[in-house]
Scaffold this motif. Structure first.
Motif: not given
Length: 234
Positions: A52-58, A60-71, A108-113
């Protein structure tokens, strides 16, 4: 650490050169947390907290990125933490299983924003074609059993595991007698659980010539497996 299931165990003090050793209820061994009651709750809590800590870091840092990058980030940095060593550990309680799945649901929520409370998460996970982490652990344990069965790793099957002598149309010829137990600690340990999964696989999966081909052939069957009413989980 004294491993026991007794409610009132007989505990003894151990010392080295007069120094009394501190008694621990859990201990990390090769990245897996072993508890004195042999449950996987402590390991699941530590694993999900780290993931969860690693996902939280992602987030914060990858919020503007595409679904492919987040996945790719999730599959590369988070899910390996949730699967590490799962050939050996695999919880059987719904609480522990759901605790781990919750991290992937948040991913999954993170990837789909999509963090709306009204949005159901299951369709989000299905849209990404992610297998449940429970199915992934079952596959990992079955793959290890395949490697042991066909001498691809230097591990010998315990002597109490015997090839089944009863014939059935649902058996594939490599079936083993299911070890019985009245205690969940043993009944859901590696070999009884792996045998249960292994015996349910089709001949097309267990007879392939390589571990990679086994994973491809076994996963569809594992996805369709249902837990018998007498068991907590497969």
């Amino acid at each position: 650490m004294s491993i026991t299931l007794k409610k009132k165990p007989s505990l003894y003090e151990y010392n080295i050169q007069g120094e009394v050793l501190h008694r621990a209820k859990e201990h990390d061994y090769l990245g897996v947390t072993i508890s004195d009651d042999l449950s996987w709750t402590a390991h699941c809590k530590k694993t999900t907290a780290k993931a969860s800590r690693t996902l939280g870091m992602l987030r914060r840092t990858l919020s503007p990125c595409s679904k492919e990058v987040k996945t790719r980030a999730y599959l590369s940095l988070v899910r390996p933490q949730l699967e590490y060593g799962s050939e050996a550990w695999n919880p059987c309680t719904k609480t522990d299983i759901n605790r781990i799945e919750q991290v992937q649901r948040q991913a999954a929520r993170f990837v789909h924003c999509d963090y709306r409370r009204t949005t159901k998460v299951t369709p989000l996970v299905q849209a990404l074609e992610w297998d449940t982490l429970h199915h992934k652990r079952m596959l990992n344990q079955a793959t290890t059993f395949y490697k042991i069965q066909f001498n691809l790793v230097y591990i010998q099957l315990p002597s109490y595991l015997q090839i089944s002598t009863t014939a059935s149309r649902t058996q594939h010829g490599f079936n083993y007698q299911q070890p019985s137990s009245n205690v969940d600690v043993y009944g859901y340990s590696y070999y009884p659980r792996a045998v249960c999964i292994w015996n349910k696989l089709p001949i097309s999966a267990v007879s392939v010539p390589s571990a990679e081909m086994f994973k491809t052939a076994a996963l569809p069957a594992i996805r369709e497996m249902r837990t018998p009413p007498t068991l907590k989980s497969l």
